[in-house]
Design an enzyme around this catalytic site. Structure first.
Site, PDB file in Angstrom:
ATOM      1  CE  LYS A  35      -0.419  -0.093   5.031  1.00 41.89           C
ATOM      2  NZ  LYS A  35      -1.297  -0.492   6.147  1.00 41.89           N
ATOM      3  NE  ARG A 130      -6.918   1.704  11.816  1.00 41.75           N
ATOM      4  CZ  ARG A 130      -5.713   1.581  11.258  1.00 41.75           C
ATOM      5  NH1 ARG A 130      -4.901   2.634  11.211  1.00 41.75           N
ATOM      6  NH2 ARG A 130      -5.301   0.440  10.761  1.00 41.75           N
ATOM      7  CE1 TYR A 256      14.016  31.982   4.215  1.00 42.56           C
ATOM      8  CE2 TYR A 256      14.072  29.595   3.879  1.00 42.56           C
ATOM      9  CZ  TYR A 256      14.006  30.893   3.366  1.00 42.56           C
ATOM     10  OH  TYR A 256      13.924  31.074   2.022  1.00 42.56           O
TER      11      TYR A 256
HETATM   12  C1  LIG Z   1      -0.556  -1.562   6.730  1.00 43.88           C
HETATM   13  C2  LIG Z   1      -1.155  -2.764   7.304  1.00 43.88           C
HETATM   14  C3  LIG Z   1      -0.348  -3.791   7.778  1.00 43.88           C
HETATM   15  C4  LIG Z   1       1.153  -3.699   7.855  1.00 43.88           C
HETATM   16  O1  LIG Z   1       1.488  -3.007   9.027  1.00 43.88           O
HETATM   17  P1  LIG Z   1       3.031  -2.822   9.468  1.00 43.88           P
HETATM   18  O2  LIG Z   1       2.960  -2.121  10.755  1.00 43.88           O
HETATM   19  O3  LIG Z   1       3.660  -1.977   8.394  1.00 43.88           O
HETATM   20  O4  LIG Z   1       3.596  -4.168   9.518  1.00 43.88           O
HETATM   21  C5  LIG Z   1      -0.959  -4.948   8.216  1.00 43.88           C
HETATM   22  N1  LIG Z   1      -2.309  -5.073   8.198  1.00 43.88           N
HETATM   23  C6  LIG Z   1      -3.115  -4.087   7.766  1.00 43.88           C
HETATM   24  C7  LIG Z   1      -4.584  -4.290   7.793  1.00 43.88           C
HETATM   25  C8  LIG Z   1      -2.568  -2.905   7.309  1.00 43.88           C
HETATM   26  O5  LIG Z   1      -3.371  -1.930   6.878  1.00 43.88           O
END
Ligand SMILES: *Cc1c(COP(=O)(O)O)cnc(C)c1O
Length: 369
Positions: A35, A130, A256
């Site tokens: 992702k 979530r 800055y």
């Molecule tokens: C992104 C994600 C993961 C991976 O999580 P990490 O902390 O990067 O290992 C696993 N399961 C779901 C549902 C996710 O959205």
């Protein structure tokens, strides 16, 4: 000549880290999580390094199409499921597996016309709050899905909020296990932190593990453990060069807002890297940087295209940093020295995930085997 900033993606490190995840969960199938454009690395760039995985998990349908376009015929999982009923047509056409976390997604499936029944991952909200069905609604959702001709197989999935920290996973796991006790089907419960820290916990069964950040060489539980502790190697390096030098006197300020004041005579270097490259503007004076592979620190405020570094430790190491000297913002320096992305992120109050994902499109990227 292009501006001298460059990122490197290390395929050997991706393969190595994937093997580490497999070794941690030898009985499980492994999703390569790609992702957010493979955590900022680029899906097309990491594909060769991750094709040893059992499947690719992501959440954007365009990214799923890109993985299929690379020739991947194995499983692809949409981690947030479909966003619209028409997305189910693409799932049928490309053979995408998808999470179901909401009753509306079951309604859409029930109306979907397909000759090829779908493989779905039914998500339980075990406390993260979530996505997912609450435990008391989960079994009814399972029964509805199970009755649909559009559904071939149901995998049970949940996501832990605290696999990386002191709260741990025990209460969420207990709730998930109690709710799913007699339901058939494979289970998928472990992200990177759960895979590395909890895979042998009593009651944890994960037929599919979902290690994301660990595969990208970052420790999910930094600073309790670093990447080396888990045997992970950095998969992304960000490097640039010195394009300017300044000799400061005591009382001179830098950048800055005059955010840094020299307390003695010192030499600083100006690096071609700024927040428009994805480096954090909030990184404070003291954030670690390597110059010619020697550890030193950022000084003053990060600007859009430049940042400034203290050259004194580099001189003290017996080197003579000059225009064109190599600067490593994170990852591996030319001399082999390492600067962990987790350490850099922490200095700026964030995590390695965010730095990887923020790598800007204007930074040229070279893939190394
Ligand atoms: C992104 C994600 C993961 C991976 O999580 P990490 O902390 O990067 O290992 C696993 N399961 C779901 C549902 C996710 O959205």
């Amino acid at each position: 000549m292009p501006r001298p900033i460059q990122a490197f993606i290390h395929l050997d490190a991706l393969r190595h880290n994937l093997a580490r995840a497999r070794a941690a969960a030898p009985d499980a199938k492994v999703w390569a999580i790609v992702k957010a454009n493979a955590y900022g690395h680029g899906i097309e760039r990491v594909f060769e390094g991750l094709r040893g995985a059992d499947g690719f998990a992501l959440l954007d349908l365009g990214e799923a199409e890109r993985v299929r376009a690379l020739g991947w015929r194995g499983p692809i999982l949409l981690l947030e499921g479909v966003f619209d009923p028409r997305d189910l047509e693409l799932c049928s056409r490309l053979g995408l597996w998808h999470v179901v976390h909401e009753a509306r997604q079951i309604d859409w499936l029930a109306m979907h016309k397909t000759h090829a029944p779908h493989r779905v991952f039914l998500k339980m909200n075990s406390g993260m709050n979530r996505l997912g069905f609450r435990p008391e609604a989960y079994r009814a959702a399972w029964a509805r899905l199970d009755a649909l001709p559009q559904v071939e197989e149901i995998t049970l999935i949940t996501h832990f909020s605290d696999a990386d920290g002191p709260r741990g996973i025990a209460s969420q796991l207990a709730l998930f296990n109690a709710t799913t006790r007699d339901l058939p089907g494979e289970r998928s419960v472990a992200n990177s932190a759960a895979t590395l820290r909890h895979i042998r916990d009593a009651g944890l069964r994960s037929d599919w593990v979902r290690p994301g950040i660990a595969v990208y060489g970052s420790a999910p539980d930094f600073p309790e453990h670093d990447a080396a502790h888990w045997g992970l190697r950095p998969t992304m390096t960000l490097r640039s060069h010195l394009i300017g030098l300044q000799q400061l006197q005591a009382g001179d300020t830098v950048g800055y807002g005059s955010a840094f004041t020299a307390d003695r005579a010192m030499r600083i270097g100006v690096v071609a890297c700024g927040y428009a490259d994805g480096y954090m503007r909030l990184a404070p004076t003291g954030t670690p940087v390597l110059v010619d592979g020697v550890r030193t620190r950022l000084v003053g405020r990060v600007s859009m295209d430049m940042l400034t570094v203290d050259l004194e430790p580099v001189h003290q190491a017996g080197l003579a940093p000059d225009l064109g000297s190599e600067v490593t913002l994170w990852g591996q320096a030319g001399n082999g020295a390492m600067l962990g992305i987790d350490e850099v992120a922490r200095a700026a109050g964030t995590v390695g995930y965010e730095l990887m994902c923020a790598l800007a499109p204007r930074v040229p990227v070279e893939v190394r085997d």
